[in-house]
Design a protein around this motif. Sequence first.
Motif, PDB file in Angstrom:
ATOM      1  N   SER A  41       0.816  -1.220   0.000  1.00 32.91           N
ATOM      2  CA  SER A  41       0.000   0.000   0.000  1.00 32.91           C
ATOM      3  C   SER A  41       0.850   1.271   0.000  1.00 32.91           C
ATOM      4  O   SER A  41       0.316   2.375  -0.103  1.00 32.91           O
ATOM      5  CB  SER A  41      -0.916   0.011   1.230  1.00 32.91           C
ATOM      6  N   GLN A  42       2.162   1.118   0.081  1.00 32.40           N
ATOM      7  CA  GLN A  42       3.084   2.260   0.147  1.00 32.40           C
ATOM      8  C   GLN A  42       3.743   2.485  -1.213  1.00 32.40           C
ATOM      9  O   GLN A  42       3.911   1.547  -1.994  1.00 32.40           O
ATOM     10  CB  GLN A  42       4.152   1.972   1.216  1.00 32.40           C
ATOM     11  N   SER A  43       4.130   3.722  -1.494  1.00 31.00           N
ATOM     12  CA  SER A  43       4.819   4.054  -2.743  1.00 31.00           C
ATOM     13  C   SER A  43       6.321   4.159  -2.509  1.00 31.00           C
ATOM     14  O   SER A  43       6.775   4.667  -1.478  1.00 31.00           O
ATOM     15  CB  SER A  43       4.293   5.373  -3.314  1.00 31.00           C
ATOM     16  N   TYR A  44       7.098   3.688  -3.498  1.00 29.81           N
ATOM     17  CA  TYR A  44       8.554   3.666  -3.400  1.00 29.81           C
ATOM     18  C   TYR A  44       9.159   4.116  -4.724  1.00 29.81           C
ATOM     19  O   TYR A  44       8.497   4.127  -5.765  1.00 29.81           O
ATOM     20  CB  TYR A  44       9.055   2.256  -3.091  1.00 29.81           C
ATOM     21  N   VAL A  45      10.446   4.440  -4.675  1.00 27.56           N
ATOM     22  CA  VAL A  45      11.175   4.793  -5.887  1.00 27.56           C
ATOM     23  C   VAL A  45      12.584   4.223  -5.807  1.00 27.56           C
ATOM     24  O   VAL A  45      13.212   4.223  -4.749  1.00 27.56           O
ATOM     25  CB  VAL A  45      11.213   6.324  -6.114  1.00 27.56           C
ATOM     26  N   LEU A  46      13.070   3.734  -6.937  1.00 26.58           N
ATOM     27  CA  LEU A  46      14.447   3.263  -7.074  1.00 26.58           C
ATOM     28  C   LEU A  46      15.090   4.054  -8.205  1.00 26.58           C
ATOM     29  O   LEU A  46      14.579   4.071  -9.327  1.00 26.58           O
ATOM     30  CB  LEU A  46      14.478   1.767  -7.422  1.00 26.58           C
ATOM     31  N   ARG A  47      16.207   4.707  -7.908  1.00 24.81           N
ATOM     32  CA  ARG A  47      16.951   5.403  -8.964  1.00 24.81           C
ATOM     33  C   ARG A  47      18.066   4.488  -9.453  1.00 24.81           C
ATOM     34  O   ARG A  47      19.040   4.236  -8.741  1.00 24.81           O
ATOM     35  CB  ARG A  47      17.524   6.724  -8.454  1.00 24.81           C
ATOM     36  N   VAL A  48      17.915   3.986 -10.669  1.00 24.77           N
ATOM     37  CA  VAL A  48      18.928   3.120 -11.267  1.00 24.77           C
ATOM     38  C   VAL A  48      19.993   4.014 -11.891  1.00 24.77           C
ATOM     39  O   VAL A  48      19.690   4.783 -12.812  1.00 24.77           O
ATOM     40  CB  VAL A  48      18.312   2.206 -12.349  1.00 24.77           C
ATOM     41  N   LYS A  87       5.140   5.307 -17.468  1.00 27.09           N
ATOM     42  CA  LYS A  87       6.047   4.415 -18.188  1.00 27.09           C
ATOM     43  C   LYS A  87       7.000   3.687 -17.243  1.00 27.09           C
ATOM     44  O   LYS A  87       7.446   2.578 -17.532  1.00 27.09           O
ATOM     45  CB  LYS A  87       6.880   5.205 -19.211  1.00 27.09           C
ATOM     46  N   ASN A  88       7.335   4.341 -16.158  1.00 25.09           N
ATOM     47  CA  ASN A  88       8.344   3.819 -15.237  1.00 25.09           C
ATOM     48  C   ASN A  88       7.726   3.275 -13.955  1.00 25.09           C
ATOM     49  O   ASN A  88       8.387   3.205 -12.922  1.00 25.09           O
ATOM     50  CB  ASN A  88       9.345   4.924 -14.872  1.00 25.09           C
ATOM     51  N   TRP A  89       6.468   2.830 -14.030  1.00 23.37           N
ATOM     52  CA  TRP A  89       5.727   2.438 -12.826  1.00 23.37           C
ATOM     53  C   TRP A  89       5.406   0.950 -12.824  1.00 23.37           C
ATOM     54  O   TRP A  89       4.977   0.384 -13.825  1.00 23.37           O
ATOM     55  CB  TRP A  89       4.427   3.249 -12.757  1.00 23.37           C
ATOM     56  N   ILE A  90       5.619   0.317 -11.657  1.00 26.09           N
ATOM     57  CA  ILE A  90       5.164  -1.055 -11.415  1.00 26.09           C
ATOM     58  C   ILE A  90       4.122  -0.994 -10.305  1.00 26.09           C
ATOM     59  O   ILE A  90       4.404  -0.494  -9.214  1.00 26.09           O
ATOM     60  CB  ILE A  90       6.321  -1.978 -10.982  1.00 26.09           C
ATOM     61  N   GLN A  91       2.945  -1.496 -10.593  1.00 28.31           N
ATOM     62  CA  GLN A  91       1.847  -1.424  -9.626  1.00 28.31           C
ATOM     63  C   GLN A  91       1.999  -2.497  -8.550  1.00 28.31           C
ATOM     64  O   GLN A  91       2.225  -3.674  -8.841  1.00 28.31           O
ATOM     65  CB  GLN A  91       0.505  -1.599 -10.335  1.00 28.31           C
ATOM     66  N   THR A  92       1.880  -2.081  -7.282  1.00 27.22           N
ATOM     67  CA  THR A  92       1.855  -3.023  -6.169  1.00 27.22           C
ATOM     68  C   THR A  92       0.428  -3.157  -5.654  1.00 27.22           C
ATOM     69  O   THR A  92      -0.464  -2.389  -6.042  1.00 27.22           O
ATOM     70  CB  THR A  92       2.790  -2.567  -5.040  1.00 27.22           C
ATOM     71  N   VAL A  93       0.200  -4.115  -4.755  1.00 22.61           N
ATOM     72  CA  VAL A  93      -1.149  -4.441  -4.309  1.00 22.61           C
ATOM     73  C   VAL A  93      -1.245  -4.301  -2.793  1.00 22.61           C
ATOM     74  O   VAL A  93      -0.513  -4.987  -2.067  1.00 22.61           O
ATOM     75  CB  VAL A  93      -1.526  -5.874  -4.726  1.00 22.61           C
ATOM     76  N   ASP A 114      20.984  12.828 -16.398  1.00 19.72           N
ATOM     77  CA  ASP A 114      22.292  12.198 -16.191  1.00 19.72           C
ATOM     78  C   ASP A 114      22.324  10.744 -16.658  1.00 19.72           C
ATOM     79  O   ASP A 114      23.316  10.039 -16.446  1.00 19.72           O
ATOM     80  CB  ASP A 114      22.705  12.281 -14.718  1.00 19.72           C
ATOM     81  N   GLY A 115      21.238  10.270 -17.282  1.00 20.40           N
ATOM     82  CA  GLY A 115      21.188   8.903 -17.774  1.00 20.40           C
ATOM     83  C   GLY A 115      20.616   7.908 -16.790  1.00 20.40           C
ATOM     84  O   GLY A 115      20.416   6.737 -17.141  1.00 20.40           O
ATOM     85  N   SER A 116      20.354   8.342 -15.577  1.00 21.17           N
ATOM     86  CA  SER A 116      19.746   7.441 -14.594  1.00 21.17           C
ATOM     87  C   SER A 116      18.263   7.248 -14.908  1.00 21.17           C
ATOM     88  O   SER A 116      17.665   8.021 -15.669  1.00 21.17           O
ATOM     89  CB  SER A 116      19.928   7.992 -13.177  1.00 21.17           C
ATOM     90  N   VAL A 117      17.663   6.223 -14.324  1.00 17.21           N
ATOM     91  CA  VAL A 117      16.255   5.909 -14.545  1.00 17.21           C
ATOM     92  C   VAL A 117      15.575   5.725 -13.200  1.00 17.21           C
ATOM     93  O   VAL A 117      16.053   4.961 -12.353  1.00 17.21           O
ATOM     94  CB  VAL A 117      16.103   4.619 -15.386  1.00 17.21           C
ATOM     95  N   ASP A 118      14.471   6.410 -12.998  1.00 19.61           N
ATOM     96  CA  ASP A 118      13.693   6.268 -11.771  1.00 19.61           C
ATOM     97  C   ASP A 118      12.588   5.233 -11.985  1.00 19.61           C
ATOM     98  O   ASP A 118      11.787   5.351 -12.923  1.00 19.61           O
ATOM     99  CB  ASP A 118      13.070   7.603 -11.347  1.00 19.61           C
ATOM    100  N   ILE A 119      12.559   4.217 -11.135  1.00 18.55           N
ATOM    101  CA  ILE A 119      11.530   3.185 -11.175  1.00 18.55           C
ATOM    102  C   ILE A 119      10.585   3.427 -10.007  1.00 18.55           C
ATOM    103  O   ILE A 119      11.018   3.474  -8.853  1.00 18.55           O
ATOM    104  CB  ILE A 119      12.135   1.770 -11.082  1.00 18.55           C
ATOM    105  N   TYR A 120       9.305   3.594 -10.307  1.00 20.98           N
ATOM    106  CA  TYR A 120       8.297   3.868  -9.278  1.00 20.98           C
ATOM    107  C   TYR A 120       7.516   2.592  -8.983  1.00 20.98           C
ATOM    108  O   TYR A 120       7.079   1.884  -9.893  1.00 20.98           O
ATOM    109  CB  TYR A 120       7.359   4.981  -9.746  1.00 20.98           C
ATOM    110  N   MET A 121       7.323   2.317  -7.705  1.00 16.35           N
ATOM    111  CA  MET A 121       6.608   1.120  -7.267  1.00 16.35           C
ATOM    112  C   MET A 121       5.573   1.515  -6.228  1.00 16.35           C
ATOM    113  O   MET A 121       5.935   2.081  -5.189  1.00 16.35           O
ATOM    114  CB  MET A 121       7.595   0.109  -6.678  1.00 16.35           C
TER     115      MET A 121
END
Length: 448
Positions: free
Chosen positions: A343-350, A410-416, A393-400
Amino acid sequence: MPTEATARKLYDELDFQRAVQAYLWGLTAVGVAQHIEGLIHDTGAQSGDIALYDDYRSKSVGLAYNNNTPYLTGYIDLTLAGPVVIDYPAGPSAGAVIDLWERPVADVGLPGADRGQGARYLLIGPGQDALEDTEGYRVIHSRTLKNGFFLRTLDPDRTKAKALRESVHIYPYSQRDNPPHRDVLLPKEDGDLLNQGQPRGLAFWELLSKTLAAEPGEDRDRFFMAMLKPLGIEAGKAFAPDERQKSILMEAAHVGEAMAKTLAFRPRVDGIRYRADSHWENAIAPWFTVDQDEGNSTQFDERNALYYVAYGMSNGAVSKIAGVGQAYVAAYRDALGMPFDGSQSYVLRVPADPPAKLFWSVSLYDLDTRCIIQNETNMPDLVSLQDLEQNSDGSVDIYMGPHSPAEHEKNWIQTVPGHGWYAYFRLYGPTQEYFDRSWAIPDIETAG
């Protein structure tokens, strides 16, 4: 002198302790057996058939399956018609034959002995050495009669990849003069598919009993076989535990799984972290040997930690050669050391330029099933080959998280909500920066 009541209590405790350890010992074999049960249930596969799991629905039942990779898998039962021939075609592919305990019997394809040139392998089981003619075959020996196999085509051209996988033929050595042809099988379209994780409760012990009954066994496992006898599990006898045995086995399966989960998600061994400055861990311990033996002991805890959450081991999966095979790091906790909440939102910067010669991906898995998460988008992962948004800078943010972030879908993975999860970061063709750990990947952080 123990009284009758004391003896009864101590025997119950003795059987319980032994059952818990027998659960951990048998977990790997039950995982392979359940995978075979899934193939039979989902596709009607017989020994030597090849099944294709190539969509979100089918791949959602496999342990640690990757949604962006097609899975070609099957099993070989050497009890049915003796040694088996594997006609393996030339071309860009990779795969392996594994035994009942997930030890690779042989890699095939580019990482195998044929080096992508194709070969005719001859798989021989225990007690099956007396053959008429093995000239022209690459002979490989399995220590068990039941075996699994898997492969993947590496050609991006789907037409060529289809032709390659349909050129793999597996048949009994006794039929080598007139080998049968079989089509690649697909999972059934209607009804539920069978989860390939180890079953729980008495079903675990029933499958273990069934599996062991068909195997000659190895010297290293004799003590465990002796421990199982008082619990109603014995070669040559039907699994029919009495009420006392059922009670002990049910509780032992519960405690045994809790221990396996702890070994997997909170390992107590040093050196499992990918780097000391983040919570990312090596999904496969760097010192793990695919044969599972080290010196005069077997890597018991490491085996359980890995095969509680995954299926399918090859030598290529633990390659130490830059640019070859795959590498996996796992995140079980966020930057604050807390488990991930659906139920929480997160981000990973690759960071820019991850050490992957081919591509990289991020996949999320359900904590309970160890399979890819089930969400409304049918997308449990993101892959660098997709059209992902990049930072300057070429990095990619992944949102979860459960809800799509504004302008970053585009950069989102849905959690439950209500489902815990964990993440795998995969590197295909890992380069030297991964092996020397000079490349840093930051923790997954809470967002918003």
